[in-house]
Design a protein around this motif. Structure first.
Motif, PDB file in Angstrom:
ATOM      1  N   SER A   1      -0.924  -3.924   8.420  1.00  0.00           N
ATOM      2  CA  SER A   1      -1.142  -4.665   9.668  1.00  0.00           C
ATOM      3  C   SER A   1      -1.914  -3.822  10.680  1.00  0.00           C
ATOM      4  O   SER A   1      -2.785  -4.333  11.393  1.00  0.00           O
ATOM      5  N   ASP A   2      -1.619  -2.501  10.731  1.00  0.00           N
ATOM      6  CA  ASP A   2      -2.334  -1.620  11.663  1.00  0.00           C
ATOM      7  C   ASP A   2      -3.809  -1.515  11.300  1.00  0.00           C
ATOM      8  O   ASP A   2      -4.687  -1.545  12.174  1.00  0.00           O
ATOM      9  N   TRP A   3      -4.092  -1.383  10.004  1.00  0.00           N
ATOM     10  CA  TRP A   3      -5.487  -1.279   9.576  1.00  0.00           C
ATOM     11  C   TRP A   3      -6.242  -2.591   9.812  1.00  0.00           C
ATOM     12  O   TRP A   3      -7.431  -2.581  10.140  1.00  0.00           O
ATOM     13  N   LYS A   4      -5.535  -3.714   9.671  1.00  0.00           N
ATOM     14  CA  LYS A   4      -6.159  -5.008   9.916  1.00  0.00           C
ATOM     15  C   LYS A   4      -6.613  -5.114  11.367  1.00  0.00           C
ATOM     16  O   LYS A   4      -7.699  -5.634  11.662  1.00  0.00           O
ATOM     17  N   ARG A   5      -5.790  -4.608  12.297  1.00  0.00           N
ATOM     18  CA  ARG A   5      -6.176  -4.625  13.715  1.00  0.00           C
ATOM     19  C   ARG A   5      -7.375  -3.729  13.976  1.00  0.00           C
ATOM     20  O   ARG A   5      -8.238  -4.051  14.798  1.00  0.00           O
ATOM     21  N   VAL A   6      -7.449  -2.588  13.276  1.00  0.00           N
ATOM     22  CA  VAL A   6      -8.590  -1.690  13.427  1.00  0.00           C
ATOM     23  C   VAL A   6      -9.871  -2.374  12.961  1.00  0.00           C
ATOM     24  O   VAL A   6     -10.918  -2.295  13.615  1.00  0.00           O
ATOM     25  N   VAL A   7      -9.802  -3.062  11.822  1.00  0.00           N
ATOM     26  CA  VAL A   7     -10.973  -3.763  11.281  1.00  0.00           C
ATOM     27  C   VAL A   7     -11.420  -4.875  12.223  1.00  0.00           C
ATOM     28  O   VAL A   7     -12.621  -5.121  12.402  1.00  0.00           O
ATOM     29  N   GLU A   8     -10.459  -5.576  12.827  1.00  0.00           N
ATOM     30  CA  GLU A   8     -10.799  -6.658  13.750  1.00  0.00           C
ATOM     31  C   GLU A   8     -11.403  -6.131  15.051  1.00  0.00           C
ATOM     32  O   GLU A   8     -12.235  -6.784  15.663  1.00  0.00           O
ATOM     33  N   ARG A   9     -10.974  -4.958  15.466  1.00  0.00           N
ATOM     34  CA  ARG A   9     -11.421  -4.422  16.752  1.00  0.00           C
ATOM     35  C   ARG A   9     -12.756  -3.691  16.660  1.00  0.00           C
ATOM     36  O   ARG A   9     -13.573  -3.765  17.573  1.00  0.00           O
ATOM     37  N   TYR A  10     -12.978  -2.978  15.569  1.00  0.00           N
ATOM     38  CA  TYR A  10     -14.176  -2.156  15.423  1.00  0.00           C
ATOM     39  C   TYR A  10     -15.076  -2.686  14.305  1.00  0.00           C
ATOM     40  O   TYR A  10     -14.617  -3.417  13.429  1.00  0.00           O
ATOM     41  N   TYR A  11     -16.324  -2.243  14.364  1.00  0.00           N
ATOM     42  CA  TYR A  11     -17.278  -2.594  13.312  1.00  0.00           C
ATOM     43  C   TYR A  11     -17.078  -1.608  12.166  1.00  0.00           C
ATOM     44  O   TYR A  11     -17.718  -0.561  12.084  1.00  0.00           O
ATOM     45  N   ILE A  12     -16.162  -1.941  11.263  1.00  0.00           N
ATOM     46  CA  ILE A  12     -15.802  -1.030  10.187  1.00  0.00           C
ATOM     47  C   ILE A  12     -15.430  -1.846   8.956  1.00  0.00           C
ATOM     48  O   ILE A  12     -14.893  -2.958   9.061  1.00  0.00           O
ATOM     49  N   GLU A  13     -15.747  -1.299   7.796  1.00  0.00           N
ATOM     50  CA  GLU A  13     -15.418  -1.983   6.550  1.00  0.00           C
ATOM     51  C   GLU A  13     -13.931  -1.867   6.254  1.00  0.00           C
ATOM     52  O   GLU A  13     -13.262  -0.920   6.678  1.00  0.00           O
ATOM     53  N   ASP A  14     -13.427  -2.846   5.523  1.00  0.00           N
ATOM     54  CA  ASP A  14     -12.036  -2.798   5.097  1.00  0.00           C
ATOM     55  C   ASP A  14     -11.876  -1.669   4.072  1.00  0.00           C
ATOM     56  O   ASP A  14     -12.812  -1.318   3.359  1.00  0.00           O
ATOM     57  N   ALA A  15     -10.686  -1.091   4.027  1.00  0.00           N
ATOM     58  CA  ALA A  15     -10.437   0.023   3.118  1.00  0.00           C
ATOM     59  C   ALA A  15      -9.132  -0.206   2.375  1.00  0.00           C
ATOM     60  O   ALA A  15      -8.240  -0.900   2.857  1.00  0.00           O
ATOM     61  N   GLN A  16      -9.033   0.404   1.207  1.00  0.00           N
ATOM     62  CA  GLN A  16      -7.832   0.257   0.399  1.00  0.00           C
ATOM     63  C   GLN A  16      -6.785   1.256   0.865  1.00  0.00           C
ATOM     64  O   GLN A  16      -7.045   2.470   0.933  1.00  0.00           O
ATOM     65  N   VAL A  17      -5.605   0.773   1.189  1.00  0.00           N
ATOM     66  CA  VAL A  17      -4.544   1.649   1.676  1.00  0.00           C
ATOM     67  C   VAL A  17      -3.565   2.022   0.558  1.00  0.00           C
ATOM     68  O   VAL A  17      -2.753   2.937   0.730  1.00  0.00           O
ATOM     69  N   ALA A  18      -3.637   1.334  -0.579  1.00  0.00           N
ATOM     70  CA  ALA A  18      -2.772   1.690  -1.712  1.00  0.00           C
ATOM     71  C   ALA A  18      -3.300   2.971  -2.366  1.00  0.00           C
ATOM     72  O   ALA A  18      -4.489   3.290  -2.280  1.00  0.00           O
ATOM     73  N   PRO A  19      -2.425   3.757  -3.013  1.00  0.00           N
ATOM     74  CA  PRO A  19      -2.868   4.991  -3.674  1.00  0.00           C
ATOM     75  C   PRO A  19      -3.930   4.709  -4.743  1.00  0.00           C
ATOM     76  O   PRO A  19      -3.842   3.723  -5.473  1.00  0.00           O
ATOM     77  N   THR A  20      -4.932   5.568  -4.822  1.00  0.00           N
ATOM     78  CA  THR A  20      -5.990   5.427  -5.817  1.00  0.00           C
ATOM     79  C   THR A  20      -6.145   6.737  -6.591  1.00  0.00           C
ATOM     80  O   THR A  20      -5.857   7.821  -6.067  1.00  0.00           O
ATOM     81  N   LEU A  21      -6.612   6.628  -7.802  1.00  0.00           N
ATOM     82  CA  LEU A  21      -6.774   7.790  -8.671  1.00  0.00           C
ATOM     83  C   LEU A  21      -8.185   7.802  -9.234  1.00  0.00           C
ATOM     84  O   LEU A  21      -8.664   6.790  -9.734  1.00  0.00           O
ATOM     85  N   ALA A  22      -8.842   8.955  -9.151  1.00  0.00           N
ATOM     86  CA  ALA A  22     -10.198   9.108  -9.694  1.00  0.00           C
ATOM     87  C   ALA A  22     -10.215  10.293 -10.656  1.00  0.00           C
ATOM     88  O   ALA A  22      -9.638  11.343 -10.366  1.00  0.00           O
ATOM     89  N   LEU A  23     -10.894  10.118 -11.805  1.00  0.00           N
ATOM     90  CA  LEU A  23     -10.959  11.168 -12.821  1.00  0.00           C
ATOM     91  C   LEU A  23     -12.345  11.801 -12.857  1.00  0.00           C
ATOM     92  O   LEU A  23     -13.365  11.109 -12.739  1.00  0.00           O
ATOM     93  N   THR A  24     -12.360  13.119 -13.016  1.00  0.00           N
ATOM     94  CA  THR A  24     -13.607  13.858 -13.157  1.00  0.00           C
ATOM     95  C   THR A  24     -13.450  14.862 -14.297  1.00  0.00           C
ATOM     96  O   THR A  24     -12.434  15.589 -14.355  1.00  0.00           O
ATOM     97  N   MET A  25     -14.422  14.915 -15.202  1.00  0.00           N
ATOM     98  CA  MET A  25     -14.380  15.888 -16.296  1.00  0.00           C
ATOM     99  C   MET A  25     -15.075  17.170 -15.862  1.00  0.00           C
ATOM    100  O   MET A  25     -16.231  17.150 -15.427  1.00  0.00           O
ATOM    101  N   THR A  26     -14.371  18.285 -15.983  1.00  0.00           N
ATOM    102  CA  THR A  26     -14.941  19.587 -15.642  1.00  0.00           C
ATOM    103  C   THR A  26     -15.068  20.416 -16.915  1.00  0.00           C
ATOM    104  O   THR A  26     -14.714  19.963 -18.015  1.00  0.00           O
ATOM    105  N   ASP A  27     -15.542  21.642 -16.803  1.00  0.00           N
ATOM    106  CA  ASP A  27     -15.693  22.513 -17.976  1.00  0.00           C
ATOM    107  C   ASP A  27     -14.347  22.886 -18.587  1.00  0.00           C
ATOM    108  O   ASP A  27     -14.266  23.217 -19.775  1.00  0.00           O
ATOM    109  N   ASN A  28     -13.274  22.860 -17.763  1.00  0.00           N
ATOM    110  CA  ASN A  28     -11.996  23.375 -18.239  1.00  0.00           C
ATOM    111  C   ASN A  28     -10.895  22.330 -18.360  1.00  0.00           C
ATOM    112  O   ASN A  28      -9.935  22.538 -19.085  1.00  0.00           O
ATOM    113  N   TRP A  29     -10.988  21.200 -17.620  1.00  0.00           N
ATOM    114  CA  TRP A  29      -9.909  20.225 -17.650  1.00  0.00           C
ATOM    115  C   TRP A  29     -10.392  18.874 -17.126  1.00  0.00           C
ATOM    116  O   TRP A  29     -11.510  18.749 -16.620  1.00  0.00           O
TER     117      TRP A  29
END
Length: 297
Positions: free
Chosen positions: A207-235
């Motif tokens: 609800s707080d983020w919704k008010r921010v989006v309504e008040r300012y010129y800003i894109e909506d954002a995901q507030v739920a946890p997200t996971l991103a994978l990257t392959m490196t040389d070691n892991w």
């Protein structure tokens, strides 16, 4: 005494100043004693303080000009005389007015201004007082120093507010997982723990983020946890990004790390945390020839 009207007027002036200051202090103590609401008590004390300054200013102008009708002229002369020498003071007073009316920040907010981060504990007509965070201590912990910062700095650079419109921040950390581990199981463990532990923050922040989006010129954002994978040389690097209360960032990161580590250890080797490794591909052959030449006797 009658032969020195200037001295009499000067004494009366100082007496009135003392009376006004005493009355202001009396009202401040009365409000502090009888007003239980912290926010209302603080604002009432500041209004009384500013009102007292106004009365002293009017009294001073009346004394030095002899007539309150000369207010505009006196202000003009006063401004012309002290603007250059008191630039910082004037900017500080203007900054306090700007902070109050625009609500840049208020007591209780966590801000960063002029490179100093901390919680605002007081705002007066000249200074903002902060309880400092960081410096020689890690994360968002109090250093123990109280910092007074000129209100003029609101005009000189950016003011970062951690809590005004959106009392949550995004945080993240990396988890290195060894190649050959069950990647799907690792993803399931990490996302599951994060979703369970952060569900309250996610729910309250929507609800707080919704008010921010309504008040300012800003894109909506995901507030739920997200996971991103990257392959490196070691892991395989798992980057966990999540939303958290700005005052509980350190504890939340500790809790997530602790629970994820425990869950990985309970997989019986299906998921293994990685560490920096060095792979020796080939050891060069060393030819050492011993010199059998005898030395002359």
């Amino acid at each position: 005494m009658a032969d020195h009207p200037t001295s009499v007027a000067l004494i009366r002036y100082f007496v009135w100043v003392v009376v006004i200051i005493g009355f202001v202090q009396f009202l401040r103590k009365l409000i502090r004693k009888n007003q239980p609401n912290t926010d209302a008590r603080y604002k009432s004390q500041k209004v009384i303080e500013v009102t007292g300054y106004v009365f002293i200013l009017l009294l001073s102008i009346s004394y030095f000009t002899g007539n309150i009708k000369d207010f505009a002229l006196a202000i003009g002369l006063l401004t012309a005389g002290i603007t250059i020498t008191l630039q910082e003071l004037i900017l500080s007073i203007a900054g306090s007015v700007y902070i109050f009316f625009i609500q840049v920040y208020k007591p209780g907010d966590r801000i960063e201004i002029n490179g100093i981060k901390g919680d605002v504990i007081d705002i007066d007509s000249i200074y903002t007082t902060m309880m400092e965070i960081g410096e020689w201590v890690s994360s968002d912990n109090y250093s123990g120093r109280i910092v007074k910062l000129s209100n003029a700095f609101v005009f000189k650079g950016p003011v970062y507010n951690y809590s005004r419109d959106f009392p949550f921040i995004w945080d993240e950390f990396n988890i290195p997982v060894r190649y050959g581990s069950d990647i799907e199981l690792a993803k399931e463990l990490i996302v599951g723990i994060a979703s369970e532990q952060l569900s309250g923050y996610v729910k309250n922040s929507i609800s707080d983020w919704k008010r921010v989006v309504e008040r300012y010129y800003i894109e909506d954002a995901q507030v739920a946890p997200t996971l991103a994978l990257t392959m490196t040389d070691n892991w395989v690097q798992f980057n966990l990004r999540y939303i958290v209360d700005y005052k509980k960032r350190r504890y939340t990161k500790h809790l997530l790390n602790e629970l994820i580590l425990k869950a990985i250890e309970e997989t019986d080797g299906k998921v293994v945390l990685a560490s920096t490794t060095i792979e020796v591909v080939r050891v060069p052959t060393l030819n050492i020839e011993k010199d059998h030449t005898s030395k002359p006797g």
